[in-house]
Every structure is written in structure tokens, then in C-alpha cells.
Scaffold this active site. Sequence first.
Site, short mmCIF file in Angstrom:
data_model
loop_
_atom_site.label_atom_id
_atom_site.label_comp_id
_atom_site.label_asym_id
_atom_site.label_seq_id
_atom_site.Cartn_x
_atom_site.Cartn_y
_atom_site.Cartn_z
N GLU A 50 -14.93 0.51 -6.56
CA GLU A 50 -14.63 -0.92 -6.34
C GLU A 50 -15.81 -1.72 -6.86
O GLU A 50 -16.96 -1.42 -6.53
CB GLU A 50 -14.40 -1.15 -4.84
N PRO A 82 -13.03 -10.28 -12.64
CA PRO A 82 -13.58 -8.94 -12.86
C PRO A 82 -12.49 -7.89 -13.14
O PRO A 82 -12.81 -6.82 -13.65
CB PRO A 82 -14.30 -8.64 -11.55
N ASP A 142 -9.85 -3.27 -0.07
CA ASP A 142 -9.47 -3.51 1.34
C ASP A 142 -9.27 -2.20 2.10
O ASP A 142 -9.12 -2.21 3.32
CB ASP A 142 -8.22 -4.39 1.41
N ASP A 199 -18.30 -0.49 -11.72
CA ASP A 199 -17.31 -1.00 -12.66
C ASP A 199 -16.32 0.10 -13.03
O ASP A 199 -16.69 1.07 -13.70
CB ASP A 199 -18.05 -1.51 -13.90
N GLY A 200 -15.08 -0.07 -12.62
CA GLY A 200 -14.05 0.94 -12.89
C GLY A 200 -13.83 1.15 -14.38
O GLY A 200 -13.48 2.26 -14.81
N HIS A 214 0.81 -1.23 0.00
CA HIS A 214 0.00 0.00 0.00
C HIS A 214 0.84 1.27 0.00
O HIS A 214 0.50 2.25 -0.67
CB HIS A 214 -0.99 -0.02 1.18
N ASP A 247 -5.73 -0.19 -8.34
CA ASP A 247 -5.37 -1.20 -7.35
C ASP A 247 -6.29 -2.39 -7.53
O ASP A 247 -7.14 -2.69 -6.70
CB ASP A 247 -5.54 -0.57 -5.95
N GLY A 248 -6.14 -3.06 -8.67
CA GLY A 248 -6.99 -4.20 -8.98
C GLY A 248 -6.26 -5.51 -8.75
O GLY A 248 -5.07 -5.53 -8.47
N SER A 249 -7.01 -6.60 -8.87
CA SER A 249 -6.36 -7.90 -8.73
C SER A 249 -5.81 -8.34 -10.09
O SER A 249 -5.53 -7.51 -10.95
CB SER A 249 -7.30 -8.91 -8.08
#
Lengths: 286, 286
Positions: A106, A163, A86, A137-138, A62, A156-158
Amino acid sequence: MGLWYDEVFEDKLRLGLKLKRTLFTGQSDFQKVEVVETELLGKALLIDGLWMTCEGEEAPYHELIVQPAMVTSPTIERVLIIGGGDGGTAREVLRHAEVKHVDMVEIDAMVIEACKEHLPEIGTAWDDPRLNVMVGDGVAYVKEADVEPYDVVIVDGSDPVGPAKGLFNESFYRGCARLLKEEGVFVTQSESPRLFKEIHLEMVQVINTVFGAAWPYYYPVMIYGSGHWSWTYASRQTTPYDLNDERVARLEKDSRIYNRGIHHGVFALPNHVKQELAEMLVKRDA
Amino acid sequence: MGLWYDEVFEDKLRLGLKLKRTLFTGQSDFQKVEVVETELLGKALLIDGLWMTCEGEEAPYHELIVQPAMVTSPTIERVLIIGGGDGGTAREVLRHAEVKHVDMVEIDAMVIEACKEHLPEIGTAWDDPRLNVMVGDGVAYVKEADVEPYDVVIVDGSDPVGPAKGLFNESFYRGCARLLKEEGVFVTQSESPRLFKEIHLEMVQVINTVFGAAWPYYYPVMIYGSGHWSWTYASRQTTPYDLNDERVARLEKDSRIYNRGIHHGVFALPNHVKQELAEMLVKRDA
């Protein structure tokens, strides 16, 4: 007698943490969301079986996704976060008193709710009045939103499956650039430069095309199991070397990882990567 | 259908690699020695169940333990290596044409033999006439050897258990200092600053006492599973910032990791470590 929870990479590598207990398990419209308590690193969030963050090892991720952009963007009043469910990224952004407004988009409400309940030590800024959380939806947001441009845009996505897949292509980056001030700074997590080297280098190349320059930077995050993790910094006008000394000095008082030396250090890349980026004509000069 | 081989830390964390096959298993007078072939990272050496080195991830460790010392010591004609049985450290030292003689003292002949046979891609310099390999106890060597002093002394031992235990105390470091030229450079691997933080900081403190200064430096090594690994640089006269530009330029041509930016970057420490070292009065100024 806890159980091991392993993140497995291609059935070839695994990083396992011994669990004390499971605190939350849910299946959202998008993904499987779990919060567990580990023996070594406190409470942790997993998405689709992959370690996302944990109390004992969240500062490197972070602080590093946020602060290089925040100390170099000339102004930092308006910030956009895509993902970041988070709450750790919003917390780091809001350490700066100059920040007046943060929009956070998010996609998965379940991630936010699970983290608010079980990981309050990571997302400590949910109640900050400057923070506006939107569940949505970003990808659509950066394409369609009719808002004042931002000083800093943080993705900061996965990983590029599920998604978050739409966060990894040129049209998405063009949307981010559209919402960014001319001298503003864009940053995204850009995967493991070791285990996902091709995806990483492709992202850097596309970002370089969209913004005219791209500076990948590396720092290890233990729970990702691959040594270095990466983020990529981009701006049309600003470089990672345009430091605001006052902001850096303030951060150095209470950051766990970030300081001036780390800032410069993370932009120094392994020799083989440096050579590959030069061959790819990625602009990384000051 | 291979099996997982996991290195386990305190029954709390594990890093596993899927094996293709086992190439060598032996029990020496000191430890269990294994060479396996992994799916992800090629052939690998394990000692007492701990990942030591592997083809796919040996450059970070070997370039980083060797090159910061080699590019800063004013002269590099005579080099001592304690440990280093896989041959990777000797290989990195011998990249420098200025090196005239390397003494290497490894306690376990079985490690050398297993690596010579199964990991020849790591130890590529065994036949270099400048390399003198001795099988023996490094602790006794630094205490008793009656030799010309060295320009650089490198301690490439395993963890502070088993035969490497003696490499982690003040009397050993005093022996290394005894064999080092006044302006020469000492370097040792100094454990995971994350998983073995206390041992790491204690080593730095003792080395600082013996040499009058100590510069721990960090870089990730994926197979050690803890993000950053550490080494510690020390010298009575020289600092890590006294770079020999010609040597750096030569290394940059064909190093995988090492270059000038990485050199400076690795000495930038996480903020909390920097603060703790300052409180411990470790001298790290130029």
C-alpha cells in the site's frame, strides 16, 4: 444537525451521506484522507472527497474483489495485494486456511493508520501472522520484486488519478503477470462501467491483451452511486468457471454476499456490454 | 448554472442530479408530478420528489420488470399492467409479437399525459392498437373486473405511500391472483432490498402465501440510489427457470440489458437474503 458530505461526479451527479461527525482528516504525501461517521452506513473512509468504503456497505466490494479469484485459482498459498489500505481485502483473503502468506503493498501509510484506528471492523486481520504489510509503490513492486510467483494477485487501488494512476496501464499489468503463476488468477477493481465506461472497457481490453483472456464482472456498491461497480478477472490458464466446491461451500456458511449463485451471476453482463466486448474480441469463453 | 435536485432518504442519504431545466410541474389529485431535464441522464420523471424514471437509465427497470415474466409464462396473449404511467413497461410487453391485448390501469392521468408529452422516448408504444389504457384504480380493478384471465400481470407502481399504498397488501395480491391464469406469471416491483428491506421481505412473504411461491430478483437501477432494486416473480405453476428459448433469443437481439445470463443472474440473491428467505420458508425451488 449533521452536514451532508457529497461525492460529486462531473458536477452532474452527487451521492451524499449525512454526517454525525468527522473522526480523522489528514493530508498525506499523496492524497487527502478522511474518516467520518455517517447516519446511515456507519464509519466511512474518503480519499480526495470520494467514498472508498464504509462499515455498512463494505461486504459487496471486499467479498467480490477477492472471492471469485480465491475459489478458482488451483492453489492459493501465496497472495499479493496491491493497495487495499483499509484491510478489507486482506481480511477476505485470509478467511481461507489454505493461504500461507499474503504480501500487501500500500502506497499510503496514512490510509493504513487511519483505518487501523478508526475502521477496525473492516480490517479485522491486521494481526494475522500470515499478513506482511509493506508501505511502498505497487507499480515499482510488480516491476522489480524478486520473489516466488503468487497464486493470486489482487489490485485494490483507487481511481486512475493521483497515486493510483500507475495501476491502470499495460506495463503495470505485465508486471502483475510476471509475478503470477502460470495458472494463477489476477483481479483488479475496474471502475464504474456506467460513469467510467471508456476507462473500464479500455482496462478490460489491455488486460485481455496481457493475459490472453479477461472477464469483467459486475455487482452494485451503493456508496459508489452508479449502480454497478466492476472488477476484472484474468488468467492464462484458469477461468471463473473452474470452481473449487469445498472453498465455495465454506464461504457460503458466513459470507454476507458471496455464494455460488452470486459467483455465476456477477459474470453475466448486460447485453450491450456483452456485445461491445465481443466486438472488442475480448476472450471470455470457458 | 443548473440546480441540484436531490431525492432524500430519511435525511440520511441523497442522490442528486444537476438540472438543465424543468419541463413540467403539476399537482394531480394524487401526487406532485414533475418532468425535468438533467445534465447526466436526459429527461426524468419525479413523483413527490422521488426519481421514477429517466431516459438515460430506464432500460434496467423496464426490461427487468417485464422480460423474466414474458419469457417464462407459457402463453403471453393477454397482459395486465397496474400502474406503469410512463409507458416503458407497456413498450417492453409489446415487443413480443405473441401479445394480442394489454390492459393498463394507471390511477393518475397527469402522469400519462406528462410522459406522453415530455418522455416519448420511454413510452414508444402508446399508439400500438393492442394497448388499452384505462385511467382508474388498480386496486378496485383487480377486485372487481369481470374479464378473461390474463397470462401475465405486472404491477409497476410507485412506493407504498400515496396512491400506490393499496398495491402492497395481501388483498391486492389475491385480486391479481384471481385475474391470472393458473400457469400465468405475476410480477411486481418490490422496493429497495437495502433501504426498505423490511417492506421488501414482507412483500415477498405475502406474495409467497398468495401464490405458493415467490422469487425476488435484484438488479441495480442507478437513479434509485441504493444499489440493487428488486422485483418479485410469482406463479402457481411456472418458475423463472422455465425459459422459452425462442423468446429469449429474439430479445437478445436488441435488448440493452436483458439476455439469458442476466435472466439467471438476477435470481441469484446475496447470501444473507437467501438465508433469510429460507428461514421465512419462502418457496424458491424449481
